[in-house]
Design an enzyme around this catalytic site. Structure first.
Site, PDB file in Angstrom:
ATOM      1  N   GLU A  20     155.867 -56.218  87.365  1.00 60.96           N
ATOM      2  CA  GLU A  20     156.062 -57.058  88.552  1.00 60.96           C
ATOM      3  C   GLU A  20     155.659 -58.499  88.267  1.00 60.96           C
ATOM      4  O   GLU A  20     156.275 -59.442  88.781  1.00 60.96           O
ATOM      5  CB  GLU A  20     155.282 -56.499  89.743  1.00 60.96           C
ATOM      6  CG  GLU A  20     155.628 -55.074  90.147  1.00 60.96           C
ATOM      7  CD  GLU A  20     157.117 -54.820  90.396  1.00 60.96           C
ATOM      8  OE1 GLU A  20     157.858 -55.789  90.682  1.00 60.96           O
ATOM      9  OE2 GLU A  20     157.543 -53.646  90.283  1.00 60.96           O
ATOM     10  N   HIS A  48     158.566 -60.253  86.832  1.00 58.90           N
ATOM     11  CA  HIS A  48     159.437 -60.737  87.917  1.00 58.90           C
ATOM     12  C   HIS A  48     158.823 -61.986  88.566  1.00 58.90           C
ATOM     13  O   HIS A  48     159.512 -62.958  88.862  1.00 58.90           O
ATOM     14  CB  HIS A  48     159.599 -59.656  88.992  1.00 58.90           C
ATOM     15  CG  HIS A  48     160.520 -58.526  88.628  1.00 58.90           C
ATOM     16  ND1 HIS A  48     161.827 -58.721  88.260  1.00 58.90           N
ATOM     17  CD2 HIS A  48     160.331 -57.177  88.602  1.00 58.90           C
ATOM     18  CE1 HIS A  48     162.416 -57.540  88.020  1.00 58.90           C
ATOM     19  NE2 HIS A  48     161.517 -56.585  88.218  1.00 58.90           N
TER      20      HIS A  48
END
Lengths: 504, 504
Positions: A269, A272
């Site tokens: 994550e 991202h």
């Protein structure tokens, strides 16, 4: 100021307003997954529906259509300029949104909600037949959606794919997937035949949750996620959401007896998040200030999670502090045994728990099945059988229950068809980008083992993040690496790494 | 369906839509105070400005004006009916919002932001003169606002007060405050002369934060705040925000070496929260589904914080678990000594840290000064001197710095003028309501000492919360208690409690 410059400014103002409104929904959605009190779910649904309606009204206003038409007939935009890209991609988005009749949009949203609930229950009770009627409805609606969007002689599936990977076609993806599939099946078999099997039990010892949180945050910070402009919270289904300039939020989930989940989840994550934080703030709300595609997004998360996070050099840098953080679990574990455990390869039922090598096979299976569903070559009622047959072919094992088979993923129940291939595309893009960075920066392994992540992060910032949607994914790949999409970089990387690990 | 029933339904639909939009801003505001990453502040300001503009457009749409006119000319609404109240209060709100020219609304918002920043800095640096120019601007704008709203032969101040306490006038408030002031000054003097001084040092021993959090949550839950429909988080400036049905959020702040702050703060906010959770869900977004006034809201928080939370019977029920929760601090402290410490009365500079008795004097001082500022009887440049003189008169001590004097509160910098009296009104209303509940339920003390909070909570739900804005505050007081606003119940309660504590 020429008329078209004025129109361009007006377009940008409108796009930014829509995006600002959309970012308010993003906070409501984040809150729904993190802190919303259980009894607040109904009110939250009302809030989100209102906001979605207002966003749709803004984003599809006829004034935007008029502005786009005026701008497209002007000839003053340079090829590859920011302006040209913003006009091209706004047109793409505007057309996608205005082509769908309101009735279909509402029906898709309604069925997705009901179908999602049915899926949750069906998965719990392991009954594919309970989900079947919803899947049938959803497939019909998605075919109707594809028809409304139009697919110009290509497959209907491509119109759906285009939402997640603009400009991509199933044919182009299959050209890369086909040789990848062959190579991976061979690699998995060779690993299996090696007879080597790391001790993965060291990863399920006791890893106190608060210690995991600290360690995950420090690693995410070290690779370049900025916590002054972001956060990490807990959610049942981990995600990253870029709210807007200065505000990007990661989530993860902790299991005291499973180290890799939260740690590699957070790195993923954070990958991202580093992308979202790397977008140019001044272009917020415009295509050039937005990520290229889901495939490119996934290339960033997968790169940090796997090519960096599961590398030997990463643990050269982090293993000592891991031992200090988790003395109970790791004091007597060598770095080499830990490295082997986090890179254990073996066929398994569940995609999200799969290793780097078998992961892509999970994706290809879904890619093939969802194409067949949309083409009408596979009936939903035959999905469970088709899944299990193909799974056995690829993995050599057969799912014991639908929850371990065709009911495991949320995507189809939510109408996300055409989404899966972006995960494997991401892996392939990541391999291309990592090679290019390695060449340009010279010796990434060396940098990583010294904990120097800034060069790679800044290279990605400049080459990928700051480009936004200026180029589409394949064009971006060419501009950055000089290469076209191929399975080869990924296969080469996996072969090199796993040959060494499994004495192949 | 008659035409006016149709118009009424249309009005309700529009009110609910505005309220739903407003509730999206409420989440953004809550997030701003709790979890927003520091770098996200600018984007959040943009989001909130957009939402405020959209809300204003919805809530002031001419269609609402037309509907109200149509409904007011129909004669079918029964006195005191829900419909009549919704029409009356929507008119009140609509007029307030449409009477202000857009320029003034924007100027007030702009100056409030800048003035707030100037106030933060001036308070930090203890320089009243740095805040003075902003205060002058703000007073001018608020007088302009009062003029635009109109005040029909009453004082300009009343037009401002009306925003927080609809229908109240400064004259009516002064009638209650004047005798209250006399009685309180006498009571404070008698307490001082008693020579009794509890050992408050027991409250600043070590109270681990996590233990405080658990204890506060368990107490809030016990008095009736529903955590299935709500949360407790941390914020620098504690507040309660009712987002909508099933979602109400409290915040507090913890100091490891100060027990009362978080604990009574949480009880206070939980009192607000129980009110919000007690509103009728089916009327969400309409006046009848909204709280009566700030004064009534404060009556709920103050009742749970003080009349319940600082009572001897409350600690009959909670003291054993407090000792178990904070053994290091409380093992050798008797319940009586603890009870005396949390009810220590002494003049102090800071309103938010004041005890139950002196608190109201802090309010009256502000009420008098802000009235004089709006009337033009006091010039902002003379505020510091006027504050200190009046403070000395009421408390017998003189603020040593502006930060301990006229710079301590955020309200004036934010344009909240007419807000302060609602705090003391809340204390008076609370005393009225508590007496009535005590009579109707028979022996509240007894119930509280047994930990039975449900009867009081349900009585408040039914008598106050579920009424929403059906009656205005004074009328509600009459309907519920048969009494008119008076200082007497509060004075009687305080005299009884503190005579016993200080041997008066």
């Amino acid at each position: 100021m020429s008329a078209s410059v004025k129109a361009y400014d007006e377009l940008i103002t409108r796009l930014k307003k829509s995006a600002l409104l959309r970012s308010c929904s993003a906070i409501l959605e984040w809150d729904e997954q993190t802190y919303l009190p259980p009894a607040g779910a109904g009110h939250r649904a009302d809030q989100l529906a209102l906001m979605a309606g207002m966003f749709h009204q803004e984003a599809t206003s006829p004034e935007i259509g008029d502005l786009l038409q005026e701008l497209e007939s002007a000839s003053e935009w340079e090829a590859d300029s920011i302006e040209q890209a913003n006009i091209r991609e706004s047109r793409h988005e505007y057309d996608r949104m205005t082509k769908l009749p309101r009735r279909l949009v509402e029906e898709l949203s309604r069925v997705a909600t009901l179908s999602h609930h049915a899926w949750v229950k069906a998965r719990q009770e392991n009954q594919f037949k309970d989900f079947l009627p919803w899947l049938e409805q959803m497939i019909d609606l998605k075919r109707e959606q594809a028809a409304a969007l139009g697919f110009h002689g290509q497959k209907a599936y491509d119109a759906l794919l285009d939402e997640y990977e603009p400009g991509a076609t199933s044919e182009m993806i299959e050209q890369a997937f086909s040789p990848l599939r062959n190579e991976l099946v061979k690699l998995v078999a060779a690993i299996h035949d090696s007879g080597i099997s790391p001790d993965v039990s060291i990863l399920t010892r006791k890893y106190p949750v608060e210690k995991q949180r600290e360690f995950s945050i420090s690693a995410a910070e070290k690779i370049g996620f900025d916590f002054h402009s972001g956060r990490l919270d807990i959610a049942a289904h981990p995600f990253c959401t870029g709210i807007g300039p200065g505000d990007c939020r990661l989530t993860t989930r902790y299991d005291e007896h499973h180290f890799p989940g939260a740690f590699f989840g957070t790195l993923h994550e954070a990958g991202h998040g580093i992308y979202e934080q790397g977008l140019l703030k001044e272009y917020f709300g415009t295509p050039v200030g937005s990520s290229t595609s889901l495939g490119i997004h996934e290339s960033q998360s997968r790169m940090w999670e796997n090519l960096v996070g599961r590398s030997r050099s990463f643990w050269d840098c982090f293993y000592q502090s891991a031992q200090a953080q988790f003395p109970e679990a790791l004091t007597n574990v060598t770095q080499e045994d830990f490295y082997r455990a986090i890179n254990d390869v073996r066929p398994s039922y569940i995609r999200v728990e799969a290793d780097e090598v078998t992961y892509n096979l999970h994706i290809m299976l879904r890619f093939e099945l969802e194409q067949a569903l949309i083409a009408g070559d596979l009936q939903p009622t035959d999905l469970e059988t088709a899944w299990n047959e193909k799974f056995t072919e690829y993995f050599g094992i057969t799912p014991d229950t639908p929850a371990h088979g065709c009911l495991q993923d949320v995507h189809w129940s939510a109408g996300l068809i055409g989404y899966f291939p972006t995960y494997a595309l991401g892996n392939m893009y990541a391999a291309h980008f990592f090679n290019a960075a390695n060449q340009e920066l010279g010796g990434l392994d060396e940098l990583i083992s010294r904990g120097e992540f800034v060069p790679l992060k800044e290279w990605l910032n400049q080459k990928i993040h700051q480009q936004g949607k200026r180029y589409r994914a394949n064009r971006l790949l060419e501009v950055v690496t000089g290469e076209s999409l191929s399975h080869e970089p990924l296969v080469a990387q996996l072969s090199r790494k796993y040959s060494e690990l499994y004495n192949l």
